[in-house]
Design a protein around this motif. Structure first.
Motif, PDB file in Angstrom:
ATOM      1  N   ARG A 232       0.853  -1.200   0.000  1.00  0.00           N
ATOM      2  CA  ARG A 232       0.000   0.000   0.000  1.00  0.00           C
ATOM      3  C   ARG A 232       0.882   1.241   0.000  1.00  0.00           C
ATOM      4  O   ARG A 232       1.664   1.470   0.930  1.00  0.00           O
ATOM      5  N   GLY A 233       0.755   2.022  -1.048  1.00  0.00           N
ATOM      6  CA  GLY A 233       1.500   3.269  -1.123  1.00  0.00           C
ATOM      7  C   GLY A 233       0.796   4.377  -0.382  1.00  0.00           C
ATOM      8  O   GLY A 233      -0.427   4.366  -0.227  1.00  0.00           O
ATOM      9  N   GLY A 234       1.567   5.336   0.083  1.00  0.00           N
ATOM     10  CA  GLY A 234       0.998   6.466   0.800  1.00  0.00           C
ATOM     11  C   GLY A 234       1.969   7.626   0.776  1.00  0.00           C
ATOM     12  O   GLY A 234       3.144   7.459   0.433  1.00  0.00           O
ATOM     13  N   VAL A 239       3.512   0.703   2.894  1.00  0.00           N
ATOM     14  CA  VAL A 239       3.271  -0.401   3.812  1.00  0.00           C
ATOM     15  C   VAL A 239       3.366  -1.705   3.042  1.00  0.00           C
ATOM     16  O   VAL A 239       2.659  -1.904   2.052  1.00  0.00           O
ATOM     17  N   VAL A 240       4.264  -2.581   3.496  1.00  0.00           N
ATOM     18  CA  VAL A 240       4.460  -3.892   2.878  1.00  0.00           C
ATOM     19  C   VAL A 240       3.988  -4.947   3.866  1.00  0.00           C
ATOM     20  O   VAL A 240       4.469  -5.006   5.005  1.00  0.00           O
ATOM     21  N   VAL A 241       3.028  -5.786   3.448  1.00  0.00           N
ATOM     22  CA  VAL A 241       2.478  -6.836   4.299  1.00  0.00           C
ATOM     23  C   VAL A 241       2.925  -8.189   3.756  1.00  0.00           C
ATOM     24  O   VAL A 241       2.749  -8.471   2.560  1.00  0.00           O
ATOM     25  N   LEU A 242       3.500  -9.021   4.623  1.00  0.00           N
ATOM     26  CA  LEU A 242       4.004 -10.336   4.236  1.00  0.00           C
ATOM     27  C   LEU A 242       3.304 -11.421   5.039  1.00  0.00           C
ATOM     28  O   LEU A 242       2.807 -11.163   6.135  1.00  0.00           O
ATOM     29  N   HIS A 243       3.298 -12.643   4.504  1.00  0.00           N
ATOM     30  CA  HIS A 243       2.845 -13.776   5.308  1.00  0.00           C
ATOM     31  C   HIS A 243       3.805 -14.950   5.099  1.00  0.00           C
ATOM     32  O   HIS A 243       4.441 -15.073   4.046  1.00  0.00           O
ATOM     33  N   ALA A 244       3.893 -15.796   6.113  1.00  0.00           N
ATOM     34  CA  ALA A 244       4.836 -16.906   6.103  1.00  0.00           C
ATOM     35  C   ALA A 244       4.472 -17.915   5.030  1.00  0.00           C
ATOM     36  O   ALA A 244       3.298 -18.207   4.798  1.00  0.00           O
ATOM     37  N   LYS A 245       5.502 -18.459   4.393  1.00  0.00           N
ATOM     38  CA  LYS A 245       5.315 -19.434   3.317  1.00  0.00           C
ATOM     39  C   LYS A 245       5.754 -20.811   3.806  1.00  0.00           C
ATOM     40  O   LYS A 245       6.944 -21.100   3.952  1.00  0.00           O
ATOM     41  N   GLY A 246       4.781 -21.687   4.142  1.00  0.00           N
ATOM     42  CA  GLY A 246       5.098 -23.050   4.511  1.00  0.00           C
ATOM     43  C   GLY A 246       5.628 -23.236   5.917  1.00  0.00           C
ATOM     44  O   GLY A 246       6.207 -24.272   6.228  1.00  0.00           O
ATOM     45  N   HIS A 247       5.432 -22.252   6.782  1.00  0.00           N
ATOM     46  CA  HIS A 247       5.854 -22.384   8.184  1.00  0.00           C
ATOM     47  C   HIS A 247       4.979 -21.478   9.043  1.00  0.00           C
ATOM     48  O   HIS A 247       4.183 -20.680   8.525  1.00  0.00           O
ATOM     49  N   GLN A 298      12.307   2.333  -2.933  1.00  0.00           N
ATOM     50  CA  GLN A 298      11.513   2.460  -4.154  1.00  0.00           C
ATOM     51  C   GLN A 298      11.223   1.088  -4.756  1.00  0.00           C
ATOM     52  O   GLN A 298      10.138   0.834  -5.283  1.00  0.00           O
ATOM     53  N   GLU A 299      12.208   0.181  -4.639  1.00  0.00           N
ATOM     54  CA  GLU A 299      12.015  -1.180  -5.140  1.00  0.00           C
ATOM     55  C   GLU A 299      10.918  -1.901  -4.359  1.00  0.00           C
ATOM     56  O   GLU A 299      10.138  -2.670  -4.928  1.00  0.00           O
ATOM     57  N   LEU A 300      10.848  -1.648  -3.055  1.00  0.00           N
ATOM     58  CA  LEU A 300       9.819  -2.287  -2.244  1.00  0.00           C
ATOM     59  C   LEU A 300       8.426  -1.882  -2.691  1.00  0.00           C
ATOM     60  O   LEU A 300       7.490  -2.684  -2.657  1.00  0.00           O
ATOM     61  N   SER A 301       8.275  -0.632  -3.090  1.00  0.00           N
ATOM     62  CA  SER A 301       6.949  -0.172  -3.522  1.00  0.00           C
ATOM     63  C   SER A 301       6.491  -0.862  -4.802  1.00  0.00           C
ATOM     64  O   SER A 301       5.305  -0.852  -5.125  1.00  0.00           O
TER      65      SER A 301
END
Length: 457
Positions: A232-234, A239-247, A298-301
């Motif tokens: 989410r840009g602002g 804001v970068v939201v992540l979730h666990a992959k396989g754990h 900037q790459e994260l966005s």
């Protein structure tokens, strides 16, 4: 005390860590003291050091002590969780620089003592016919000098952080490798039992720490990867939201940070530290509020949902967990509010109703990142929010100008002596230093002030 949700999944840990947080500095001080004392004991046991005069003795003491301190300086930033989670990032950075500077002074003293001991005087430094051990010593000394120059220039490097960091790492490895070759080729210390065992122990620590930092941690991060849920840009932050992959997620304490890597492998060199702003009761979900300051942010966005990222963490001791506090005061400058957001969200998820004051200072309304999600944390907590802006909008009703002692005095709890109130300060270095000074003038004890600088780690 631990908390679980209805499915039985572990949510987080309340308390613990206070004793370790107090004990860790003492244990580290003991380790540094040993690094200073053992070389003296080792050299005193060498008959050759006494037989060849005082300058020779002093040169051996200086060189052995420098080697010990350099190993300690390498251990500190190697992301050992036992160190980073209890000493704190600020203390680690300060001591890392201090150990390196003291080691550099000892190396300079070693060179002076060698010149004074040798009858050839300064001619001993002539490299035209020098043996390999002298060349190795020269390269190690130049690498150490380069490290010192880098440390002094780090404030003025601008956005070229990765280039600076790569140079720092390369010079550190060249320094340690050539110093080891100098000792081996010299055969002056390795021929004697105590010195040989001490140098072997230092070498073993270096190999173990290097393998842990550059092999084990990336391998572990690969097994515990995260994927992007949402970006989410602002105006104030992305804001970068992540979730666990396989754990089940990487557990952390509210206020801690992690190094973030984007790429096909966790072995990529480029990485940046960001504070986790989400609740610690959901380790399978990580949220970062990143202020756009450079190429990497900037790459994260531009990240896409489903893209794989890797985390190295958690690190840091800037957390309320383990503190037996009756109330909290959070004081943040700009993006420095992100660890406070994690603490507040965690308190809300745990049902923690201890009185809390949040003081946020920024230049414009875009810097008030705690408003971004409209979570109404003040309805879930016993929370009072004080906002200070230098350039407020026309309909502004909060404080105007700088964060001053008068603003702080009005924001702090009236009955501070009734129980233990802990103060958390995070933001740019000058803001943190000024705020700590104001709190001390308001008779807040230093043991109750916890700080985190938003700086390079």
């Amino acid at each position: 005390m631990a908390f679980t949700n209805r499915s039985g999944r572990r949510l987080g840990t309340w308390g613990g860590g206070a004793r370790r947080r107090r004990l860790a500095p003492l244990l580290w001080t003991a380790a540094v003291t040993a690094s200073l004392a053992v070389p003296w004991w080792v050299v005193l046991r060498l008959e050759v050091s006494h037989a060849q005069g005082s300058w020779r003795f002093l040169s051996l003491v200086a060189s052995t002590t420098a080697a010990s301190l350099l190993v300690a300086a390498v251990v500190l930033p190697s992301r050992l969780r036992a160190i980073t989670s209890h000493l704190g990032v600020e203390r680690i950075l300060r001591q890392h620089r201090l150990l390196a500077v003291v080691a550099a002074l000892l190396v300079a003293a070693h060179v002076v003592f060698v010149v004074l001991h040798d009858r050839q005087g300064l001619r001993v430094l002539d490299l035209r016919d020098a043996p390999p051990r002298v060349w190795a010593a020269t390269v190690a000394t130049l690498a150490l000098a380069g490290q010192v120059v880098l440390a002094l220039s780090r404030r003025s490097r601008g956005r070229r952080y990765e280039r600076w960091r790569l140079t720092h790492v390369v010079l550190a490895n060249v320094l340690m490798a050539t110093a080891a070759l100098h000792v081996l080729w010299l055969r002056d210390l390795t021929a004697y039992g105590p010195a040989r065992w001490w140098l072997a122990a230092l070498g073993a620590v270096m190999v173990a720490v290097t393998a842990y930092r550059w092999l084990w941690r990336p391998v572990r991060a690969q097994r515990r990867a995260y994927v992007v849920d949402e970006v989410r840009g602002g105006p104030g932050a992305t804001v970068v939201v992540l979730h666990a992959k396989g754990h089940g997620g990487i557990p952390f304490r509210p206020g801690q940070f992690a190094w973030l890597k984007v790429g096909a492998s966790p072995f990529v060199f480029e990485e940046h530290p960001f504070t986790i702003s989400s609740t610690a009761t959901e380790p399978w979900r990580k949220e970062f509020a990143v202020k756009p300051l450079g190429d990497f942010t900037q790459e994260l966005s531009g990240l896409s949902p489903g893209q794989r990222v890797y985390l190295d963490g958690p690190h840091g001791s800037f957390t309320l967990d383990g503190l037996h506090s009756s109330a909290f005061v959070f004081i943040a400058g700009g993006v420095g509010v992100t660890p406070m957001l994690s603490m507040l969200r965690t308190m809300a998820a745990r049902g923690d109703r201890r009185p809390t004051v949040l003081v946020v200072a920024g230049r414009t309304a875009d810097d008030l990142l705690h408003r971004a999600d409209h979570e109404h944390l003040d309805a879930k907590l016993d929370l009072r929010v004080v906002e200070v802006l230098e350039e407020p909008p026309e309909d502004w009703r909060g404080e105007v100008g700088w964060l001053t002692q008068a603003v702080l005095r009005g924001a702090l709890p009236v009955r501070r002596a009734a129980g233990r109130v802990d103060y958390f300060v995070c933001g740019p270095g000058p803001m943190v230093a000024a705020t700590v000074h104001m709190l001390q003038e308001l008779e807040v004890g230093p043991a109750r002030i916890h700080t985190e600088l938003f700086d390079v780690v």
